[in-house]
Structure formats: structure tokens, C-alpha cells
Design a protein around this motif. Structure first.
Motif, PDB file in Angstrom:
ATOM      1  N   UNK A 235    -112.335 -44.512  78.444  1.00  0.00           N
ATOM      2  CA  UNK A 235    -112.596 -42.757  78.133  1.00  0.00           C
ATOM      3  C   UNK A 235    -112.680 -41.717  78.203  1.00  0.00           C
ATOM      4  N   UNK A 236    -113.022 -40.297  77.952  1.00  0.00           N
ATOM      5  CA  UNK A 236    -113.560 -38.714  78.223  1.00  0.00           C
ATOM      6  C   UNK A 236    -115.294 -39.427  77.606  1.00  0.00           C
ATOM      7  N   UNK A 237    -116.009 -38.678  78.772  1.00  0.00           N
ATOM      8  CA  UNK A 237    -117.052 -38.849  78.497  1.00  0.00           C
ATOM      9  C   UNK A 237    -117.394 -38.123  77.190  1.00  0.00           C
ATOM     10  N   UNK A 238    -117.348 -38.225  75.499  1.00  0.00           N
ATOM     11  CA  UNK A 238    -117.681 -36.722  74.754  1.00  0.00           C
ATOM     12  C   UNK A 238    -116.751 -35.812  74.745  1.00  0.00           C
TER      13      UNK A 238
ATOM     14  N   UNK B 212    -115.921 -33.210  82.069  1.00  0.00           N
ATOM     15  CA  UNK B 212    -116.199 -34.749  80.914  1.00  0.00           C
ATOM     16  C   UNK B 212    -115.490 -35.120  82.547  1.00  0.00           C
ATOM     17  N   UNK B 213    -116.137 -36.688  82.516  1.00  0.00           N
ATOM     18  CA  UNK B 213    -115.851 -37.165  83.653  1.00  0.00           C
ATOM     19  C   UNK B 213    -115.830 -38.402  81.969  1.00  0.00           C
ATOM     20  N   UNK B 214    -115.035 -39.652  83.012  1.00  0.00           N
ATOM     21  CA  UNK B 214    -114.269 -40.384  82.152  1.00  0.00           C
ATOM     22  C   UNK B 214    -115.430 -42.287  82.230  1.00  0.00           C
ATOM     23  N   UNK B 215    -115.856 -43.108  81.180  1.00  0.00           N
ATOM     24  CA  UNK B 215    -116.345 -44.491  81.544  1.00  0.00           C
ATOM     25  C   UNK B 215    -116.036 -45.377  82.599  1.00  0.00           C
ATOM     26  N   UNK B 216    -115.288 -45.023  83.717  1.00  0.00           N
ATOM     27  CA  UNK B 216    -114.818 -45.508  84.239  1.00  0.00           C
ATOM     28  C   UNK B 216    -116.022 -45.499  85.510  1.00  0.00           C
TER      29      UNK B 216
END
Length: 557
Positions: free
Chosen positions: A131-134, A198-202
Motif C-alpha cells: 500500500x501507499x504510505x499515508x 508517497x512511498x509504499x510498504x514495499x
């Protein structure tokens, strides 16, 4: 017995001493030269989404001193550089830059495609495990490089340095950031709903402090209510296409960035894609990344990589075409933004410590109405209508409905299980389909799976590019090539890319870094795929796993 130096006559003694001093100086010269950086401290890879080479040359005289002109004058510029594959779209082009590979190996065959087994849509950077963070993450969103099947220069650099090198990428599009970052880098992408990067949980579970601080100031809101007007005097745009050919009356200068709510919201943030402000924010975030991650000043003494994909030119060209005032003006504004960014890098890291690469993921054709105005055969071709007509033709020929399963541009997916069940010959169905398509208005070529599997395409440039663009595991069964200046679309305005023709393949390739690169204009044929092997050579790491490009030795010091 040889006489000692002290026994020689004064004049001869002085001559020999002079020679010894000179020899000593020459002996120490390599040590002095070695004080220059053996490797760049920072590699900056810039990808301008949707920038054809011809726009750089056409508008060159209007550039300022510090942006594109700096790259052209102080770097190596390859005027005959190409994205050397046949499906010239954003994801494929970005995957090529740092893998040095073609789609048949790296697996990214388009921005999205149809799974040939399930018929479900697959987005190029889709990974439902993350998922995207935030920010909101919709199903099928681009969150990781799971579909990328080849390593990148950044991956190899991280491996070679025990993960001490940092690889950070940023883009207005998720695919622009993720496919530059590879498996081991960290990607940040613009969120059209919130205006954040944003970054992601990857990559991580939460953003680092510097990202949180950047978001806290809401820099994306500063453009609310601003207008995009032409930067230059009216006479500077005299050679551009008439607005009447490329835009309706409601979609012309000036463009105002606001929303119905009267305040910054998703509508406003979405408008920022088309125009100069998203690129400005992308470069601002890149500066924040340089400082937050201390790029170019790595305490381990190893190089870092910063990838920046500038997305807005693609949106502008889609809407108005590369012949428009809007595209012309946007490129001039981007030139000024790059000049400021290079000045910042010079102060922060030093351009003599930095290698800068600039290229594009694809070019662009003109809007069909403009092409028609200059007597070209140009139109939009509705691929779904073409696929339906093909399905009907095959049903009439073989007495069987639904032999065509799906249209997944530029691929037709056939139902091989049904073909086998009905005791039809696969090659006969393929060839019948190809012959029908070759006679369809707007189609130039059609290549079958059997041809592609056997490598039996014509020994032409088009044949080579389409073979490279086809992946045995992922692509469809018949690959369709459209005629020059046509493109697949069901719309009525704008233009798009994706062909193997030079207006879509010929893109800028510029490399600047005085200690390593010989400045000059190079007319030799080059490919975007050559960037990765060249950087790997200079960074002293192994080439990416599927790289097929060459080292651009003619431009090396």
C-alpha cells in the motif's frame, strides 16, 4: 666504472639534474590526476516523460544558459538516440533506462496489459501486497517493481557496496519512480488525491523524518489560484500549430489551477499534472531527498543515485501535441526549472562530482488534425472496433464464435484452447487473422505468435523493434503495428504514442560530467539501453542482468 654525478662538469651536471627533476615530475603526475574523483559521488538520472528529440533541437535557441543548453554544451549529446523497441510507452521506456534491457527480457510490455490466462488487467507496477504510505491505495495501484524481471544499475550498485549506496527516485507517476528504482532502491510518487509524494510498504513501513517534514508544510498548495500563461513573447511561438487545430476554446491559455470547492483538494491536485507546477514540485522534492538522505555525501565514500522522472510534458503533449504552444511553452519552463536544479546540485554536491544523464521514455506524434493540415495520412484508430471486426471475420471463416478473447493494445489475444478443442489449426487461424488486419484501415503490419516465437519477423527495423517488444510469457498472440501518424484511440482530441516510428523512438540522450565525459555532439546511433552499461562501467559494477546495450566509449574521457 660510471662517474658519479658530482664528478661531471658543472654544465653537464646541471643538465642531468634538470632531466632528473623533470622525470620525477612525470613520475608523480598519475598520483596528481588520481586526486580527481575516480567515480562520481552522485549520479542523477533525469527522464522527461514524453519528450521527442525534435523538440529539443527545434526550440534550442530559446533555452536559457543553465538547463538544456548546459547539457548540450557541456555534455555528450547523442542526436540519433532511440528507445529501441516497438511499444513506446511510459512504463517500457522507464524500464529500459537503468536495466539496459528490452521488454522481451525485462517483462514490462506496456503500461498495462491483459493476463493471457485469466484475462484480468495487469498494471505494470501493480502489487496488491503493498500500500501507499499515508495515502489511499486503490486495487491495482502501482506500489512495487514485482513485474520487473531484470536488475537495474542501482540494484547492482547497492549489491556491490553492501547496500551502502543510496538509490532514491521520485516521479509524478508511480511507474516513473518505481521502474527507475528497481528492486533495491526507494521510490516516491505523486499522489493525485493529496498532492503528497508517497512511498509504499514495499520500501518501508513509514516515511523518514525528512519526508514527514516536507509534507507538513503542504508545498503543493502554493500554486492554488495561479495561472499558467506563456513565458515568452508572442512572436516566439509563431511557428507553432494554431490553437484551433489542437484544442477547443475552453482548453487554451491561460490555465488556472483551482477547484470548485474554493480550496486545495483532489480536483486541484489532479489539475497540476498538466502544466509546469508538478515538475516544479518533483524537483523540489528531489532537493529534499538530496538533503534528507545526504546524497552525494555518502559517509561510506560510495556513489549514490538520484532518479527523477518529470511527468508533466507527457500530459501536455497528450492533450495538445508537441506542435502546440502549450508544449513549446512547457518545455521552456522545464528548461528554467532544470537550470535552477543544476545550480543547486553544483552548490550542494558540485557538478564536477556529479554525473547527469537526461533522456526520455518515448517521443510523440502530432495531433492527427495537425498532420492532416500538412497533407499527412493520419487518424485515430479504435482498437476495440478493429478487434470486434476481426472476431466477426474469424467466426465467418471458421464457423466458430469467440476465437478472439481480448484486445490488449497492441496485442490481440486468441483462444488457443478453443482452437484446439475445435480441431482448428493454430497457424491457419493466426495467418487468417493477420491477413484480415493487414487490410484493415490504418494497419501497417501484423505479426503472429508463431512468427514471434520463431524469430521469423522481417529483417527490417520495424521487425527488430517489434520482436524486442514481445515477451513470450506476457504478450498476446498477434502484434499489430499501426501506420505512421495514426494511433490507437477511441477519443476525438489530443494524441498518443506507442509506435516503432522515429517520432516515438528518437529521444534525447545527454550525459554530463566533466571528469568522465567528453563534451560534444555525437551523430552515432545510440540507444537508451546504452545508458545502463555506460553507468555500470563508470561506477565499476557489473552490468544489469539483462542489459544488451553498449558502453558509449566514444563519449568517455
Amino acid at each position: 666504472m660510471k662517474p658519479s654525478l658530482l664528478c661531471l662538469r658543472p654544465v653537464r651536471r646541471l643538465f642531468l639534474l634538470t632531466c632528473l627533476v623533470a622525470a620525477s615530475s612525470l613520475a608523480t603526475f598519475p598520483a596528481i590526476a588520481a586526486e580527481k574523483p575516480a567515480q562520481p559521488k552522485l549520479v542523477v538520472v533525469l527522464v522527461v516523460d514524453g519528450l521527442p528529440q525534435e523538440q529539443v533541437t527545434r526550440y534550442r535557441d530559446q533555452f536559457g544558459q543553465g538547463g538544456f543548453r548546459r547539457l548540450l554544451d557541456q555534455g555528450a549529446w547523442f542526436s540519433n538516440a532511440h528507445q529501441a523497441h516497438g511499444v513506446t510507452v511510459t512504463a517500457v521506456g522507464h524500464a529500459a533506462v537503468l536495466t539496459g534491457a528490452y521488454p522481451y527480457q525485462h517483462g514490462i510490455i506496456s503500461n498495462d496489459w491483459t493476463d493471457t490466462k485469466t484475462l484480468e488487467s495487469m498494471y505494470c507496477t501493480q502489487d496488491n501486497a503493498h500500500n501507499y504510505i499515508g495515502d489511499e491505495t486503490k486495487p491495482g495501484a502501482g506500489t512495487s517493481p514485482a513485474n520487473l524481471r531484470a536488475s537495474t544499475v542501482g540494484d547492482e550498485l547497492r549489491y556491490a557496496t553492501g547496500n551502502r549506496a543510496k538509490v532514491i527516485t521520485v516521479s509524478g507517476k508511480d511507474r516513473g519512480a518505481i521502474l527507475l528504482a528497481g528492486k533495491a532502491g526507494t521510490a516516491y510518487m505523486y499522489m493525485g488525491k493529496s498532492g503528497n509524494f508517497a512511498s509504499s510498504t514495499y520500501y518501508m513501513q513509514s516515511h523518514p523524518q525528512w519526508v514527514q517534514q516536507y509534507h507538513a508544510s503542504k508545498p503543493q498548495d502554493r500554486f492554488y489560484g495561479k495561472e499558467w500563461r506563456p513565458l515568452l513573447a508572442d512572436a516566439s511561438y509563431a511557428g507553432d500549430a494554431s490553437d484551433d487545430l489542437i484544442a477547443d476554446e475552453k482548453n487554451r491559455f491561460p490555465f488556472k489551477y483551482e477547484s470548485k470547492s474554493g480550496k486545495p483538494d483532489a480536483e486541484y491536485y489532479g489539475k497540476l499534472y498538466t502544466g509546469p507546477y508538478l515538475d516544479e514540485m518533483t524537483l523540489d522534492f528531489a532537493r529534499a531527498a538530496v538533503e534528507g538522505e545526504n546524497l552525494g555525501r555518502n559517509p561510506a565514500g560510495v556513489p549514490d543515485v538520484l532518479g527523477v522522472s518529470l511527468s508533466s510534458h507527457d500530459y501536455v503533449n497528450h492533450s495538445f501535441g508537441p506542435e502546440s504552444r502549450m508544449s513549446h511553452d512547457h518545455l521552456q519552463r522545464l528548461d528554467r526549472l532544470l537550470a535552477n536544479f543544476f545550480s543547486y546540485l553544483d552548490k550542494r554536491v558540485g557538478l564536477d562530482n556529479t554525473m547527469v544523464v537526461l533522456t526520455a521514455d518515448h517521443g510523440f506524434p502530432n495531433v492527427p488534425e495537425f498532420s492532416q493540415s500538412i497533407k499527412r495520412d493520419a487518424q485515430r484508430l479504435d482498437g476495440k472496433q478493429m478487434s470486434a471486426a476481426l472476431s466477426k471475420h474469424l467466426a465467418e471463416k471458421f464457423g466458430q464464435e469467440n476465437l478472439v478473447r481480448k484486445w490488449s493494445p497492441p496485442n490481440v489475444i486468441l483462444d488457443y484452447a478453443l482452437i484446439e478443442q475445435k480441431n482448428l489449426k493454430r497457424e491457419e487461424v493466426e495467418n487468417t487473422a493477420a491477413r484480415f488486419l493487414l487490410n484493415y484501415p490504418g494497419v501497417a503490419n501484423a505479426f503472429t505468435r508463431t512468427q514471434l516465437e520463431n524469430g521469423n519477423l522481417p529483417a527490417t527495423r520495424i521487425g527488430t523493434l517489434m520482436q524486442r517488444a514481445w515477451n513470450r510469457q506476457v504478450s498476446g498472440d498477434i502484434m499489430v503495428v499501426i501506420k505512421p501518424f495514426w494511433y490507437f484511440s477511441s477519443g476525438k482530441q489530443g494524441t498518443s504514442h506507442g509506435s516503432p516510428y522515429s517520432y516515438d523512438t528518437n529521444v534525447p540522450l545527454m550525459i554530463m560530467g566533466k571528469p568522465w565525459i567528453k563534451a560534444g555532439a555525437y551523430g552515432q546511433y545510440a540507444e537508451v539501453m546504452d545508458i545502463a552499461p555506460t553507468l555500470a562501467h563508470l561506477l565499476r559494477v557489473r552490468p544489469p542482468s539483462a542489459a544488451e546495450g553498449r558502453v558509449l566509449t566514444e563519449a568517455l574521457q
